[in-house]
Design a protein around this motif. Structure first.
Motif, PDB file in Angstrom:
ATOM      1  N   THR A 104      -0.937   2.402  -4.012  1.00 30.97           N
ATOM      2  CA  THR A 104      -0.096   1.568  -3.173  1.00 30.97           C
ATOM      3  C   THR A 104       0.020   2.168  -1.781  1.00 30.97           C
ATOM      4  O   THR A 104      -0.152   3.369  -1.609  1.00 30.97           O
ATOM      5  CB  THR A 104       1.317   1.442  -3.777  1.00 30.97           C
ATOM      6  OG1 THR A 104       1.859   2.752  -3.919  1.00 30.97           O
ATOM      7  CG2 THR A 104       1.284   0.743  -5.111  1.00 30.97           C
ATOM      8  N   GLU A 108       5.478   2.013   0.270  1.00 34.58           N
ATOM      9  CA  GLU A 108       5.744   0.965  -0.692  1.00 34.58           C
ATOM     10  C   GLU A 108       5.781   1.550  -2.097  1.00 34.58           C
ATOM     11  O   GLU A 108       4.945   2.342  -2.469  1.00 34.58           O
ATOM     12  CB  GLU A 108       4.626  -0.068  -0.575  1.00 34.58           C
ATOM     13  CG  GLU A 108       4.769  -1.249  -1.441  1.00 34.58           C
ATOM     14  CD  GLU A 108       3.598  -2.176  -1.201  1.00 34.58           C
ATOM     15  OE1 GLU A 108       3.005  -2.594  -2.200  1.00 34.58           O
ATOM     16  OE2 GLU A 108       3.263  -2.449  -0.047  1.00 34.58           O
ATOM     17  N   SER A 110       5.611   0.751  -6.221  1.00 34.67           N
ATOM     18  CA  SER A 110       5.002  -0.280  -7.072  1.00 34.67           C
ATOM     19  C   SER A 110       6.078  -1.143  -7.693  1.00 34.67           C
ATOM     20  O   SER A 110       7.021  -0.628  -8.298  1.00 34.67           O
ATOM     21  CB  SER A 110       4.184   0.372  -8.195  1.00 34.67           C
ATOM     22  OG  SER A 110       3.170   1.143  -7.646  1.00 34.67           O
ATOM     23  N   LYS A 118       8.025  -6.572  -3.486  1.00 37.80           N
ATOM     24  CA  LYS A 118       7.737  -5.191  -3.134  1.00 37.80           C
ATOM     25  C   LYS A 118       8.997  -4.546  -2.588  1.00 37.80           C
ATOM     26  O   LYS A 118       9.900  -5.224  -2.103  1.00 37.80           O
ATOM     27  CB  LYS A 118       6.636  -5.155  -2.076  1.00 37.80           C
ATOM     28  CG  LYS A 118       5.334  -5.733  -2.571  1.00 37.80           C
ATOM     29  CD  LYS A 118       4.302  -5.723  -1.481  1.00 37.80           C
ATOM     30  CE  LYS A 118       2.996  -6.312  -1.986  1.00 37.80           C
ATOM     31  NZ  LYS A 118       1.961  -6.292  -0.962  1.00 37.80           N
ATOM     32  N   GLY A 152       2.707  -2.845   3.795  1.00 35.91           N
ATOM     33  CA  GLY A 152       3.998  -2.214   3.567  1.00 35.91           C
ATOM     34  C   GLY A 152       4.389  -1.211   4.634  1.00 35.91           C
ATOM     35  O   GLY A 152       5.379  -0.507   4.489  1.00 35.91           O
TER      36      GLY A 152
END
Length: 161
Positions: A104, A108, A110, A118, A152
């Motif tokens: 990831t 961010e 998971s 998210k 992210g």
């Protein structure tokens, strides 16, 4: 490991350099990734280069990584050795994410299920927040505004005094 994208503009001098260094110092309490956007920077003063050098040293001490992109003017070999610069944002982010081991993006966590969305941390107060799509967001806790991209990465909006 968290990641931050700083979009800079104008002359990168003592004022901007010191504020950025203090923010970076605050964020390096744990290893982090820092991407510096120089596309709107017109000049980096000698003092600005010293602050970039201090930032690079701080990151090295704490296990963090910093890189920049979009520098619109030539640099000397001494200045190039301070920080790794890339032409494009994607190259810079790819370089930084190569230091992060995992599936990831760096900022961010998971999600447990697809319905939950998210999660990221607010860049100001570190509150854990959920988001479903990229774009502008407002932290309900501290009211700070920030942008989240598809991977992210969080980019804060600086307030002008």
């Amino acid at each position: 490991m968290k990641s931050l994208l700083f979009r800079l503009a104008g002359n990168f001098s003592a004022e901007i350099g010191s504020e950025l260094y203090l923010k970076l110092k605050e964020e390096t309490l744990s290893p982090s990734l820092f991407c510096l956007d120089f596309t709107e920077v017109t000049e980096v003063t000698e003092v600005g280069w010293e602050f970039l050098k201090k930032m690079a040293e701080r990151c090295k001490e704490t296990g963090s990584k910093v890189a920049g992109f979009g520098l619109q003017f030539e640099t000397t070999s001494d200045q190039n050795s301070i920080l790794t610069f890339f032409a494009e944002e994607a190259e810079c982010i790819h370089h930084l994410e190569s230091f992060y081991i995992g599936d990831t993006p760096a900022n961010e966590l998971s999600p447990k299920t697809a319905q939950e969305g998210k999660t990221i941390h607010c860049p100001e107060c570190q509150t854990l927040l959920r988001f479903k799509q990229m774009g502008d967001h407002l932290c309900p806790n501290c009211q700070s505004k920030f942008f989240v991209n598809q991977k992210g990465w969080v980019s804060t909006y600086e307030r002008l005094l």
